[in-house]
Design a protein around this motif. Structure first.
Motif, PDB file in Angstrom:
ATOM      1  N   GLU A   1       9.290 -36.248 -28.653  1.00  0.00           N
ATOM      2  CA  GLU A   1       8.093 -36.011 -27.842  1.00  0.00           C
ATOM      3  C   GLU A   1       6.959 -35.456 -28.700  1.00  0.00           C
ATOM      4  O   GLU A   1       5.788 -35.814 -28.515  1.00  0.00           O
ATOM      5  CB  GLU A   1       8.412 -35.056 -26.694  1.00  0.00           C
ATOM      6  CG  GLU A   1       7.265 -34.903 -25.713  1.00  0.00           C
ATOM      7  CD  GLU A   1       7.675 -34.224 -24.417  1.00  0.00           C
ATOM      8  OE1 GLU A   1       6.816 -34.099 -23.526  1.00  0.00           O
ATOM      9  OE2 GLU A   1       8.851 -33.822 -24.303  1.00  0.00           O
ATOM     10  N   GLN A   2       7.297 -34.598 -29.665  1.00  0.00           N
ATOM     11  CA  GLN A   2       6.274 -34.051 -30.553  1.00  0.00           C
ATOM     12  C   GLN A   2       5.682 -35.138 -31.447  1.00  0.00           C
ATOM     13  O   GLN A   2       4.484 -35.138 -31.735  1.00  0.00           O
ATOM     14  CB  GLN A   2       6.878 -32.932 -31.407  1.00  0.00           C
ATOM     15  CG  GLN A   2       7.264 -31.690 -30.618  1.00  0.00           C
ATOM     16  CD  GLN A   2       8.019 -30.671 -31.461  1.00  0.00           C
ATOM     17  OE1 GLN A   2       8.251 -30.877 -32.655  1.00  0.00           O
ATOM     18  NE2 GLN A   2       8.410 -29.561 -30.845  1.00  0.00           N
ATOM     19  N   GLU A   3       6.514 -36.093 -31.876  1.00  0.00           N
ATOM     20  CA  GLU A   3       6.048 -37.145 -32.780  1.00  0.00           C
ATOM     21  C   GLU A   3       5.252 -38.228 -32.069  1.00  0.00           C
ATOM     22  O   GLU A   3       4.303 -38.782 -32.628  1.00  0.00           O
ATOM     23  CB  GLU A   3       7.241 -37.791 -33.490  1.00  0.00           C
ATOM     24  CG  GLU A   3       7.934 -36.893 -34.495  1.00  0.00           C
ATOM     25  CD  GLU A   3       9.082 -37.609 -35.190  1.00  0.00           C
ATOM     26  OE1 GLU A   3       8.954 -38.823 -35.442  1.00  0.00           O
ATOM     27  OE2 GLU A   3      10.105 -36.961 -35.475  1.00  0.00           O
ATOM     28  N   THR A   4       5.648 -38.560 -30.846  1.00  0.00           N
ATOM     29  CA  THR A   4       5.057 -39.720 -30.175  1.00  0.00           C
ATOM     30  C   THR A   4       4.246 -39.389 -28.929  1.00  0.00           C
ATOM     31  O   THR A   4       3.461 -40.223 -28.468  1.00  0.00           O
ATOM     32  CB  THR A   4       6.164 -40.708 -29.753  1.00  0.00           C
ATOM     33  OG1 THR A   4       6.985 -40.089 -28.743  1.00  0.00           O
ATOM     34  CG2 THR A   4       7.040 -41.088 -30.937  1.00  0.00           C
ATOM     35  N   GLY A   5       4.459 -38.213 -28.359  1.00  0.00           N
ATOM     36  CA  GLY A   5       3.811 -37.889 -27.097  1.00  0.00           C
ATOM     37  C   GLY A   5       4.507 -38.504 -25.901  1.00  0.00           C
ATOM     38  O   GLY A   5       4.049 -38.360 -24.762  1.00  0.00           O
TER      39      GLY A   5
ATOM     40  N   HIS B   1       7.964 -38.973 -23.418  1.00  0.00           N
ATOM     41  CA  HIS B   1       9.097 -38.190 -22.938  1.00  0.00           C
ATOM     42  C   HIS B   1      10.345 -39.067 -22.887  1.00  0.00           C
ATOM     43  O   HIS B   1      10.290 -40.211 -22.436  1.00  0.00           O
ATOM     44  CB  HIS B   1       8.795 -37.636 -21.549  1.00  0.00           C
ATOM     45  CG  HIS B   1       9.819 -36.668 -21.041  1.00  0.00           C
ATOM     46  ND1 HIS B   1      10.352 -35.657 -21.811  1.00  0.00           N
ATOM     47  CD2 HIS B   1      10.424 -36.556 -19.834  1.00  0.00           C
ATOM     48  CE1 HIS B   1      11.227 -34.967 -21.102  1.00  0.00           C
ATOM     49  NE2 HIS B   1      11.294 -35.499 -19.902  1.00  0.00           N
ATOM     50  N   THR B   2      11.462 -38.552 -23.362  1.00  0.00           N
ATOM     51  CA  THR B   2      12.705 -39.320 -23.396  1.00  0.00           C
ATOM     52  C   THR B   2      13.485 -39.251 -22.092  1.00  0.00           C
ATOM     53  O   THR B   2      14.543 -39.862 -21.976  1.00  0.00           O
ATOM     54  CB  THR B   2      13.619 -38.803 -24.521  1.00  0.00           C
ATOM     55  OG1 THR B   2      13.946 -37.427 -24.259  1.00  0.00           O
ATOM     56  CG2 THR B   2      12.935 -38.914 -25.875  1.00  0.00           C
TER      57      THR B   2
ATOM     58  N   LYS C   1      23.533 -25.786 -21.716  1.00  0.00           N
ATOM     59  CA  LYS C   1      22.436 -26.521 -22.343  1.00  0.00           C
ATOM     60  C   LYS C   1      22.776 -27.977 -22.641  1.00  0.00           C
ATOM     61  O   LYS C   1      22.063 -28.642 -23.392  1.00  0.00           O
ATOM     62  CB  LYS C   1      21.986 -25.803 -23.612  1.00  0.00           C
ATOM     63  CG  LYS C   1      21.361 -24.442 -23.307  1.00  0.00           C
ATOM     64  CD  LYS C   1      20.794 -23.773 -24.541  1.00  0.00           C
ATOM     65  CE  LYS C   1      20.149 -22.438 -24.175  1.00  0.00           C
ATOM     66  NZ  LYS C   1      19.585 -21.745 -25.362  1.00  0.00           N
ATOM     67  N   ASP C   2      23.858 -28.482 -22.054  1.00  0.00           N
ATOM     68  CA  ASP C   2      24.089 -29.924 -22.080  1.00  0.00           C
ATOM     69  C   ASP C   2      23.053 -30.594 -21.187  1.00  0.00           C
ATOM     70  O   ASP C   2      22.386 -29.931 -20.381  1.00  0.00           O
ATOM     71  CB  ASP C   2      25.486 -30.257 -21.562  1.00  0.00           C
ATOM     72  CG  ASP C   2      26.563 -29.988 -22.600  1.00  0.00           C
ATOM     73  OD1 ASP C   2      26.217 -29.649 -23.741  1.00  0.00           O
ATOM     74  OD2 ASP C   2      27.749 -30.106 -22.258  1.00  0.00           O
ATOM     75  N   GLY C   3      22.928 -31.903 -21.295  1.00  0.00           N
ATOM     76  CA  GLY C   3      21.926 -32.551 -20.464  1.00  0.00           C
ATOM     77  C   GLY C   3      22.078 -34.054 -20.405  1.00  0.00           C
ATOM     78  O   GLY C   3      23.064 -34.627 -20.868  1.00  0.00           O
ATOM     79  N   THR C   4      21.081 -34.689 -19.827  1.00  0.00           N
ATOM     80  CA  THR C   4      21.044 -36.141 -19.705  1.00  0.00           C
ATOM     81  C   THR C   4      19.691 -36.650 -20.182  1.00  0.00           C
ATOM     82  O   THR C   4      18.700 -35.919 -20.200  1.00  0.00           O
ATOM     83  CB  THR C   4      21.253 -36.595 -18.248  1.00  0.00           C
ATOM     84  OG1 THR C   4      20.185 -36.078 -17.437  1.00  0.00           O
ATOM     85  CG2 THR C   4      22.583 -36.099 -17.709  1.00  0.00           C
ATOM     86  N   MET C   5      19.677 -37.922 -20.569  1.00  0.00           N
ATOM     87  CA  MET C   5      18.436 -38.556 -20.995  1.00  0.00           C
ATOM     88  C   MET C   5      18.343 -39.936 -20.364  1.00  0.00           C
ATOM     89  O   MET C   5      19.336 -40.474 -19.873  1.00  0.00           O
ATOM     90  CB  MET C   5      18.403 -38.677 -22.519  1.00  0.00           C
ATOM     91  CG  MET C   5      19.387 -39.699 -23.069  1.00  0.00           C
ATOM     92  SD  MET C   5      19.630 -39.606 -24.843  1.00  0.00           S
ATOM     93  CE  MET C   5      20.870 -38.311 -24.922  1.00  0.00           C
ATOM     94  N   ASP C   6      17.164 -40.503 -20.379  1.00  0.00           N
ATOM     95  CA  ASP C   6      16.966 -41.888 -19.962  1.00  0.00           C
ATOM     96  C   ASP C   6      17.261 -42.752 -21.183  1.00  0.00           C
ATOM     97  O   ASP C   6      16.497 -42.742 -22.150  1.00  0.00           O
ATOM     98  CB  ASP C   6      15.515 -42.065 -19.502  1.00  0.00           C
ATOM     99  CG  ASP C   6      15.162 -43.516 -19.190  1.00  0.00           C
ATOM    100  OD1 ASP C   6      15.960 -44.411 -19.530  1.00  0.00           O
ATOM    101  OD2 ASP C   6      14.086 -43.747 -18.628  1.00  0.00           O
TER     102      ASP C   6
END
Length: 297
Positions: free
Chosen positions: A130-134, A136-137, A199-204
């Motif tokens: 997100e910092q590199e591309t703007g 959101h994953t 602090k586990d999680g999920t992503m698209d």
């Protein structure tokens, strides 16, 4: 619970704290079947055939497969400073098996190497991209809950918690009563305990790969879709060692000394093109997508 598989990720109370919303907020049943992240992959009506970019004559590395592994590999090679990296995808990015994965990322594994890799991946997905591309994953830190339906499994989770302490991964072994407090909807009558990793999680998955591709091309890599690989040319050098010299596609040949096989369930077929036996067998897994459940946000 005794019929649950080895590891089950559940939306815990941490989900509510982070404002997670279910796939459907309607109180009634939906009339259409859908899959997670389907909006990311909606057809745009394009009938374009052929590669999305002209094939280069040569590349330092050719990555084959535009799923999670291929996009991650291309991103990290580009980030290491390699400019002439080409990713070839036979269709569209994530159109293989990546797009319908559950997108889970849990940090604890029996191997210390895996724990380090997962910690790095979590940082890339939750912060760096997100910092590199703007972009959101789709990262959501909703926590993970691993279920132990026998004593041996609970002992394993205790070992994982100890390993997590070494690498700074916050985790807790909970009793059935503590699990019930954390996740009131769970039937804990036949549980020995659980391992909770906040602090586990999920992503698209599709969104993550799109973001990885964007970051890769910004660093000089090329991502070429609609370009099926048809063969890998191999020659034997003066020392009798077989080496890759080129990748053949339906639309031309790319000279390269290095190929990375990221074809997923097709990796074995791809390996055979170069005379390499990849010991991989595809297996079915399952996850459940529900309507909104009262008590879970």
């Amino acid at each position: 619970m005794k019929y649950l598989s080895r590891t089950v990720h559940l939306a815990t109370r941490a989900v509510y704290h982070h404002g997670f919303r279910g796939l459907s907020t309607a109180s009634g049943h939906t009339t259409e079947k859908s899959v997670p992240y389907a909006t990311t992959l909606k057809e745009d009506g394009s009938t374009t055939k052929g590669p999305t970019k002209p094939l280069p004559e040569s590349a330092d590395v050719v990555v084959i497969g535009g799923g999670s592994l291929g996009c991650q590999t291309t991103y990290h090679l580009a980030k290491m400073g390699m400019k002439n990296v080409v990713l070839l995808e036979r269709d569209r990015l994530t159109s293989g098996t990546t797009w319908h994965t559950a997108g889970l990322l849990w940090q604890l594994r029996p191997s210390d190497v895996e724990v380090e890799l997962l910690a790095h991946t979590r940082n890339v997905v939750s912060q760096d991209l997100e910092q590199e591309t703007g972009l959101h994953t789709g990262w959501i830190e909703n926590g993970g809950l691993f279920i132990a339906s026998n004593k041996q499994r609970l002992d394993e989770y205790k070992r994982l918690m100890s390993l997590g302490k070494v690498y700074g991964v916050e985790s807790y072994v909970l009793s059935p009563a503590e699990t019930k407090d954390l996740y009131p909807l769970m039937n804990v009558d036949d549980l020995y305990g659980t391992l909770y990793v906040p602090k586990d999680g999920t992503m698209d998955p599709a969104g993550t790969c799109t973001t990885l591709a964007r970051a890769s091309t910004a660093r000089g890599a090329q991502v070429i879709e609609n370009c099926p690989v048809t063969g890998i040319q191999v020659k034997t050098d003066d020392f009798g060692v077989k080496r890759v010299v080129a990748v053949e596609t339906q639309y031309g040949t790319v000279r390269t000394p290095c190929v990375v096989n990221c074809a997923g369930v097709w990796a074995r077929t791809l390996g055979q093109m170069a005379g390499v036996d990849v010991p991989l067998i595809a297996m079915h897994h399952a996850y459940v997508v529900t309507e909104r459940i009262e008590g879970i946000q």
